[in-house]
Design a protein around this motif. Structure first.
Motif, short mmCIF file in Angstrom:
data_model
loop_
_atom_site.label_atom_id
_atom_site.label_comp_id
_atom_site.label_asym_id
_atom_site.label_seq_id
_atom_site.Cartn_x
_atom_site.Cartn_y
_atom_site.Cartn_z
N TYR A 228 2.98 57.49 16.90
CA TYR A 228 1.12 57.72 16.46
C TYR A 228 0.49 59.22 17.67
N LEU A 229 0.62 59.80 17.29
CA LEU A 229 -0.39 60.87 17.61
C LEU A 229 -1.79 61.03 18.36
N ASN A 230 -1.78 61.22 19.83
CA ASN A 230 -2.97 60.93 20.60
C ASN A 230 -4.06 61.46 19.64
N PRO A 231 -5.51 60.55 19.58
CA PRO A 231 -6.26 61.97 19.02
C PRO A 231 -7.45 62.47 20.16
N ILE A 232 -7.36 62.58 21.05
CA ILE A 232 -8.68 62.55 22.47
C ILE A 232 -7.50 63.46 23.53
N LEU B 184 -2.45 52.36 21.10
CA LEU B 184 -3.83 52.06 21.25
C LEU B 184 -4.21 52.13 23.12
N VAL B 185 -3.49 51.23 23.48
CA VAL B 185 -3.84 50.43 24.60
C VAL B 185 -3.42 52.23 26.05
N GLU B 186 -1.77 52.56 25.35
CA GLU B 186 -1.60 54.42 26.17
C GLU B 186 -2.18 55.15 25.98
N PHE B 187 -2.64 55.03 25.03
CA PHE B 187 -3.81 56.68 24.80
C PHE B 187 -5.12 56.49 25.49
N TYR B 188 -5.87 54.86 25.09
CA TYR B 188 -7.77 54.94 25.51
C TYR B 188 -7.65 54.05 26.62
N GLN C 225 -22.06 51.03 23.83
CA GLN C 225 -21.64 51.45 23.25
C GLN C 225 -20.62 51.95 22.41
N ILE C 226 -20.47 51.51 21.61
CA ILE C 226 -19.82 52.59 20.57
C ILE C 226 -18.08 53.65 20.54
N GLU C 227 -17.38 53.46 21.66
CA GLU C 227 -16.20 54.47 22.00
C GLU C 227 -15.59 55.60 20.72
N GLY C 228 -15.50 55.07 19.94
CA GLY C 228 -14.68 54.95 18.62
C GLY C 228 -13.82 54.24 17.77
N ASP D 234 8.10 63.59 9.83
CA ASP D 234 9.28 63.31 10.90
C ASP D 234 8.61 62.08 11.95
N ASN D 235 7.78 61.90 10.50
CA ASN D 235 7.32 60.27 11.10
C ASN D 235 6.46 60.28 12.78
N LYS D 236 5.26 60.86 11.94
CA LYS D 236 4.77 61.31 13.28
C LYS D 236 2.90 60.63 12.46
N THR D 237 2.11 59.68 12.88
CA THR D 237 1.28 59.63 12.87
C THR D 237 0.16 59.25 13.13
N PRO D 238 -1.24 60.01 12.14
CA PRO D 238 -2.10 60.41 12.93
C PRO D 238 -3.49 59.99 12.55
N ILE D 239 -4.36 59.66 14.12
CA ILE D 239 -4.98 58.00 14.67
C ILE D 239 -6.28 58.74 14.23
N PHE D 240 -7.20 59.20 13.54
CA PHE D 240 -8.52 59.24 12.93
C PHE D 240 -9.32 57.99 13.58
N ASP D 241 -10.35 59.27 14.15
CA ASP D 241 -11.86 58.29 14.82
C ASP D 241 -12.80 58.36 13.34
N LEU D 242 -13.41 57.25 13.32
CA LEU D 242 -13.94 57.42 12.10
C LEU D 242 -15.56 56.51 12.62
#
Length: 419
Positions: free
Chosen positions: A19-23, A37-41, A141-144, A156-164
């Motif tokens: 997973y690619l960090n979106p932030i 999620l826990v790792e990034f946020y 307060q919604i963070e994402g 190369d099996n890398k998955t983006p994370i989108f913020d909707l």
């Protein structure tokens, strides 16, 4: 910060991806979006909603459920809180139960991140609705609102994370715009625009000016702000649409509803008397259409003396002129108890030369059969008088009064003026 996520049951088990960090920069290799999620946020608490199947089901080629595996991976990394017995059906009662579970995770003022990657059936939609609801009801307060797009992974099996979250933002803009066009309350829309650049702030000022003018019965303020509204919408649209692309269409609705009130110099009765009167009449109609009957009657009552001021080429903002016109509408003379004239309008002679049909219309509306002046006083005094009209009668009579005002505008040739 809290996070809310969903864990479903996958018979083949979850597949590992990066997973690619979106932030920020960085990535994290795992089977579970929750771990990334826990790792990034870095949330303090992670709620995971689980159906019974998701909590106990063991994928093929595994020895334990995905939930048990996830618990081990997140041990000592986050306060992990399972929300169990999530309904697996999609009946109305199931949907409301899911909604209740989502909202029960949060308290007033919480900061929260929603993850809908593994949401099943209606859960993503419910999460979206819950986000909007919690923003209003609990000031959350919604963070994402994130989604791990496994189907969009790279070679190369890398998955983006989108913020909707911008989708939720669109709902907020839509609700604020709808509130303004339906009620004239522009506070929410102006507040959103004030967070934009200077063009958005200028538009916010116009919207506030229109809203306050409507609320406080200041038609000249409304007319002046509405005159510059199209220009300010055109200036703000490109910038605001960068954040909320569909907002340009919402702005067109605002312009359609309020732009036709506009006139640059509404108090310049020498050059624009008919145009100003027609726009005031449009505002009267707007009030009535929105159910704001007190304002509609108040403005309607003031419109008739203004009409006569226009006819006699007087300043309708001059109190003495207005008093004189109101005197004409009640017969042109004030007499004492013995029938002696103690005051007479300076324009009584000119009034007598006006065609009877025109005067009859005005007299019928002002103090005659419809008695607009008395009806206005009735509602403004909150019915604290002998034999007040009931609400249904007020509504019916207001509808008739609006029709009469439009008929008067036509008879007095105001409709010939281009608006």
């Amino acid at each position: 910060m809290k996070a809310i996520s969903f864990l479903g049951f996958n018979k083949r088990g979850y597949q590992e991806t990066t997973y690619l960090n979106p932030i920020a920069s960085g990535e994290y290799k795992t089977k579970f979006i929750q771990e990334a999620l826990v790792e990034f946020y870095k949330p303090e608490t992670l709620y995971v909603l689980l159906t019974n199947t998701a909590a106990t089901g063991v994928p093929d080629n595994e020895t334990e459920s995905s939930w048990e595996t996830l618990k081990k991976k997140l041990s000592n990394k986050v306060d992990l809180q399972p929300i169990i017995n999530v309904p697996e059906g999609h009946s109305t009662s199931d949907i409301w139960k899911l909604f209740e579970m989502l909202t029960d995770c949060l308290e007033e003022g919480d900061r929260v991140l929603f993850d809908i990657t593994n949401g099943f059936r209606s859960l993503p939609v419910l999460a979206l609705i819950a986000v909007s609801y919690l923003r209003v009801v609990r000031q959350v307060q919604i963070e994402g609102l994130i989604y791990g797009a496994f189907d969009a992974k790279t070679n190369d099996n890398k998955t983006p994370i989108f913020d909707l979250l911008p989708i939720v933002s669109l709902l907020e803009w839509t609700t604020a715009t709808d509130q303004f066009t339906k009620t004239g309350n522009g506070q929410a829309l102006a507040s959103l625009l004030y967070h934009s650049d200077s063009t958005g702030q200028n538009l916010a000022a116009s919207i506030e000016g229109i809203a306050q003018g409507l609320q406080l019965l200041r038609p000249m303020d409304v007319i002046q702000e509405a005159a510059i509204l199209p220009e300010r919408i055109a200036a703000a649209a490109p910038t605001v649409s960068q954040t909320v692309p569909p907002f340009a269409a919402l702005l067109k609705r605002v312009e359609k509803d309020y732009g036709n009130f506009g006139l640059i110099n509404p108090t310049d009765y020498r050059n624009y008397p008919q145009s100003s009167l027609l726009r005031q009449l449009k505002i009267v109609e707007w009030y009535a259409a929105k159910g704001q009957i007190v304002q509609a009657l108040s403005m309607a009552r003031e419109w008739l003396p203004s009409l006569l001021c226009h006819h006699f080429q007087l300043d309708p903002l001059d109190k003495l002129c207005r008093d004189d016109m109101e005197l004409l509408l009640t017969g042109g003379k004030i007499k004492d108890k013995d029938g002696n004239t103690i005051k007479e309008s300076r324009y009584l002679e000119q009034w007598s030369s006006i065609p009877k049909q025109k005067k009859k219309q005005l007299n019928r509306l002002w103090g005659g059969e419809l008695n607009l002046a008395n009806l206005r006083n009735d509602v403004l005094h909150a019915g604290f008088r002998k034999n007040p009209k009931n609400a249904e009668d007020i509504l019916q009579q207001t509808e008739i009064i609006i029709k009469e005002l439009k008929a008067i505008a036509k008879v007095w040739d105001l409709q010939n003026e281009s608006v």
